[in-house]
Scaffold this motif. Structure first.
Motif, short mmCIF file in Angstrom:
data_model
loop_
_atom_site.label_atom_id
_atom_site.label_comp_id
_atom_site.label_asym_id
_atom_site.label_seq_id
_atom_site.Cartn_x
_atom_site.Cartn_y
_atom_site.Cartn_z
N ASP A 14 47.74 31.18 40.09
CA ASP A 14 48.28 32.52 39.82
C ASP A 14 47.18 33.57 39.71
O ASP A 14 47.26 34.49 38.89
N LEU B 188 48.04 40.16 34.53
CA LEU B 188 48.56 39.25 33.51
C LEU B 188 48.53 39.88 32.13
O LEU B 188 49.27 39.46 31.24
N GLU C 242 50.95 44.82 33.74
CA GLU C 242 51.36 44.84 35.15
C GLU C 242 50.89 46.10 35.86
O GLU C 242 50.61 46.09 37.06
#
Length: 574
Positions: free
Chosen positions: A361, A407, A410
Motif C-alpha cells: 500500500d 495514510l 488523504e
C-alpha cells in the motif's frame, strides 16, 4: 432433414480442418503441438461423418430405393422371424434418426473444436505482439529514487519484439544538461561529494565561486527479455559519459551496468556488474553527485533474489571487494601506487551483502547489511616497516522507511516522507560521498612505529526527506542529512594541511531543496509517472568539519568547509 444435418456437420468439419492459420506462422512449439492435435481430432471426426453418411444411405427404406423401378410381384408370406414390410421402414427410420443424432453430436464436437482452435489462434497472435505472454512490462527507465542511481522515470522506453523469437529488446536513456553556480568556494566539478568541498581559508575559498555547464552524465542503454524453460532471462548493458574530467568537454564513455538475470518473481539469479545491494538513494535530486548518506556503488557480483512472503523480498549477493585505507602517506586502494610501486591495500575475499524489502500500500521498509574483510600487506611495496600484514573485519547495517502521507491525511495525495539511518565499521567505500572511500586507518609510516596496525573507521548517520507534490506536474524535495566518523588518536599525527589530514571528516551535514516541473507527469492507479521531461532548480548546502579542527586544516585553514550551490537541470528521456 437428417441428411441435411449430416451434410451441414460434414461441411463444418471440413471447413475447420482446411482453414489457413497465418497467425500461427511464428507461434511457439507448444502452440504448434496444440494445433496439430486439433487437426488430428477434426480429421477423425470427418472420417466418422463419412461412415455415418454411408451407413445412413445403406439403411434407407427399400420402397424409397425401388419405387422408380418396375413393379415387383407380391412377396410370399414372411417367415415367422422376419419383420413385416410395414416394420422395415420404421426400423430404417429409427436407425436413420440414431445416425442423425450421432451426426449432430459430431457437429457439436466440431463446434467445440472450432472454439479451441480460435483460442489457440488468439494466443499465437498475442505472441506476435511486443507484450510477450510471461514477460513483464519493461522496468521504468532511469532511477527509482528509492533504490536506483539514475534519474527517476516511469517511461517504458522503446521496446520491440525480435521477429520469430521470444525476445523483447528495450532501448532507453536520457539527454541531460546541468548548469551550476557556486556561491562559496570554487569547486570545479559537476558532481561534488561532500567529503571534498573546499575548506574555508583555502585557495579555492579565496577565489570564490564560478559557473559551469555539462551534459556528460547523459546516458543510454538497452536490455533484453527472453522466455526460457527456466523463467525470464533479462540482460542489460548501460553506460554514460561521466568517466572523464569534469572540466573537459571531451566526455569519456564509462560502463555502468552489464548483467544477466534468470528466473521469475519467486526466485532469480543475477551475474555481472550491477547496482550494489547496499545502494539507497533515499530521495530525489537533480545533482549528479554521490550525496551524504547515499550509496551509488556499481560493481561485479552474483546475486540471488527470492520472494519470502507476500510483499517481502529477500536478496543475498557476493560482490567485488576493494580495501581503502588512509595512512600518513595518503589514501590507498589496491589499484593505487605507493612511490611508484604496488599498493599495500589488498583484497582476499569478496564482500557479502544481504537485503530485506517489504512493500504494501505504498509503505516501504528496508533493512540491509554487509560483511567484509580489509587487509594490508607491505611486502613487495615501498611501505615501511616491511613485513606488515594485518586484516580487520568490516560490517554494517542500515534501515529505511518510506510512508505515503495519504495514510495520514488523504488531502496530501502523493506526498511522502522517507528516513534512513546506518551504523558500521569499515564501510567507507559504500559511502564514498563522505569518507573518501576510507574503510580503515593505519599508523603505517608514522615516526616510531615498528609494528603497524589497521583500525576500521566507525561511522553512523541519518537522513530525513519529504517529497511534496504541489500539483501533479510540480513537486519539491526537502532533506537533511547528518553523518559522523570516529578516528583513532594517532590520526592527529598526520601532517596538518596534508591530503591525509584534510580527508578525515569528523562530521558532515547537508541540506537539499528543489523544485521540479514535469509537464507530462501523470498519476495512474495511485502511481506517479514523471513523463519524458523534467525541468528543475535545486539548492544544496554542505558543511564538513575535520578531525582535529583547524590544526588539521593547516595554517590557512579553519578546519571546516562550507559550500552553497545553485543548479538547474533539464532531462529529456526516451
Amino acid at each position: 432433414m437428417t441428411r441435411g444435418l449430416r451434410q451441414l456437420a460434414l461441411a463444418g468439419v471440413l471447413a475447420f480442418a482446411a482453414a489457413p492459420l497465418p497467425a500461427l506462422a511464428q507461434s511457439s512449439a507448444s502452440d504448434a503441438a496444440t494445433i496439430a492435435e486439433l487437426r488430428r481430432q477434426l480429421e477423425e471426426m470427418r472420417r466418422r461423418l463419412d461412415q455415418l453418411e454411408a451407413r445412413a444411405a445403406a439403411q434407407a427404406p427399400a420402397p424409397a430405393r425401388t419405387q422408380a423401378a418396375a413393379p415387383r410381384p407380391a412377396a410370399p408370406a414372411p417367415a415367422p422371424r422376419q419383420a413385416t414390410p410395414a416394420a422395415r421402414p420404421a426400423t430404417a427410420q429409427a436407425e436413420a434418426r440414431a445416425a442423425a443424432a450421432e451426426a449432430r453430436a459430431a457437429a457439436e464436437e466440431a463446434r467445440i473444436a472450432q472454439r479451441e482452435l480460435a483460442l489457440a489462434r488468439a494466443a499465437a497472435e498475442a505472441a506476435q505482439s511486443p507484450n510477450i505472454p510471461g514477460l513483464g512490462a519493461p522496468d521504468p527507465m532511469g532511477r527509482d529514487y528509492a533504490s536506483e542511481e539514475a534519474l527517476r522515470s516511469d517511461l517504458p522506453g522503446i521496446a520491440f519484439r525480435v521477429p520469430g523469437t521470444d525476445t523483447q529488446v528495450r532501448l532507453y536513456g536520457f539527454a541531460k544538461l546541468t548548469g551550476y553556480y557556486d556561491l562559496g568556494p570554487r569547486n570545479q566539478t559537476d558532481a561534488p561529494p561532500p567529503q571534498t568541498i573546499p575548506l574555508t581559508g583555502s585557495a579555492a575559498d579565496a577565489q570564490g565561486g564560478d559557473y559551469s555547464m555539462t551534459a556528460r552524465f547523459s546516458r543510454f542503454g538497452f536490455d533484453t527479455r527472453t522466455l526460457t524453460s527456466w523463467g525470464t532471462l533479462e540482460t542489460r548493458i548501460e553506460g554514460d559519459f561521466g568517466g572523464g574530467a569534469a572540466t573537459s568537454t571531451n566526455a569519456v564513455f564509462r560502463l555502468r551496468q552489464a548483467w544477466a538475470e534468470l528466473g521469475d518473481d519467486s526466485f532469480r539469479v543475477l551475474i555481472g556488474q550491477a547496482n550494489s545491494l547496499w545502494n539507497e538513494g533515499v530521495f530525489e535530486t537533480l545533482i549528479d553527485a554521490t550525496n551524504l548518506n547515499q550509496s551509488f556503488v556499481r560493481q561485479a557480483q552474483v546475486r540471488v533474489t527470492g520472494r519470502l512472503a507476500e510483499g517481502l523480498i529477500g536478496q543475498v549477493s557476493i560482490e567485488a571487494p576493494e580495501t581503502a585505507y588512509t595512512s600518513v602517506a595518503g589514501a590507498f586502494t589496491p589499484g593505487a601506487s605507493l612511490q611508484g610501486g604496488a599498493s599495500p591495500a589488498f583484497n582476499s575475499v569478496p564482500d557479502l551483502l544481504g537485503r530485506l524489502t517489504w512493500r504494501q500500500d505504498g509503505v516501504e521498509l528496508g533493512l540491509r547489511g554487509l560483511l567484509r574483510q580489509i587487509e594490508i600487506r607491505t611486502d613487495g611495496t615501498a611501505a615501511a616497516p616491511p613485513g606488515t600484514s594485518d586484516t580487520a573485519p568490516g560490517w554494517g547495517f542500515a534501515g529505511h522507511v518510506r510512508v505515503p502521507m495519504r495514510l495520514v491525511w488523504e488531502a496530501l495525495g502523493q506526498d511522502e516522507i522517507a528516513a534512513m539511518a546506518f551504523y558500521g565499521e569499515g564501510i567507507g567505500r559504500y559511502f564514498a560521498g563522505q569518507t573518501s572511500g576510507q574503510d580503515a586507518l593505519t599508523d603505517l609510516g608514522l615516526p616510531g612505529v615498528i609494528s603497524a596496525g589497521l583500525d576500521t573507521i566507525p561511522s553512523y548517520g541519518a537522513t530525513i526527506a519529504y517529497r511534496r507534490f504541489w500539483t501533479t506536474t510540480l513537486r519539491s524535495n526537502f532533506s537533511y542529512a547528518y553523518a559522523r566518523n570516529d578516528y583513532p588518536s594517532y590520526a592527529l599525527g598526520f601532517a596538518p594541511g596534508s591530503a591525509a589530514a584534510t580527508s578525515l571528516n569528523r562530521e558532515m551535514q547537508q541540506v537539499f531543496a528543489n523544485l521540479i516541473w514535469s509537464p507530462f507527469a501523470t498519476v495512474r492507479d495511485g502511481t506517479f509517472g514523471s513523463g519524458w521531461l523534467d525541468l528543475g532548480v535545486e539548492y544544496v548546502f554542505t558543511r564538513r568539519d575535520l578531525y582535529g579542527g583547524a590544526a588539521a586544516g593547516g595554517p590557512a585553514g579553519y578546519g571546516h568547509g562550507i559550500a552553497n550551490r545553485v543548479l538547474f537541470a533539464a532531462i529529456a528521456r526516451f
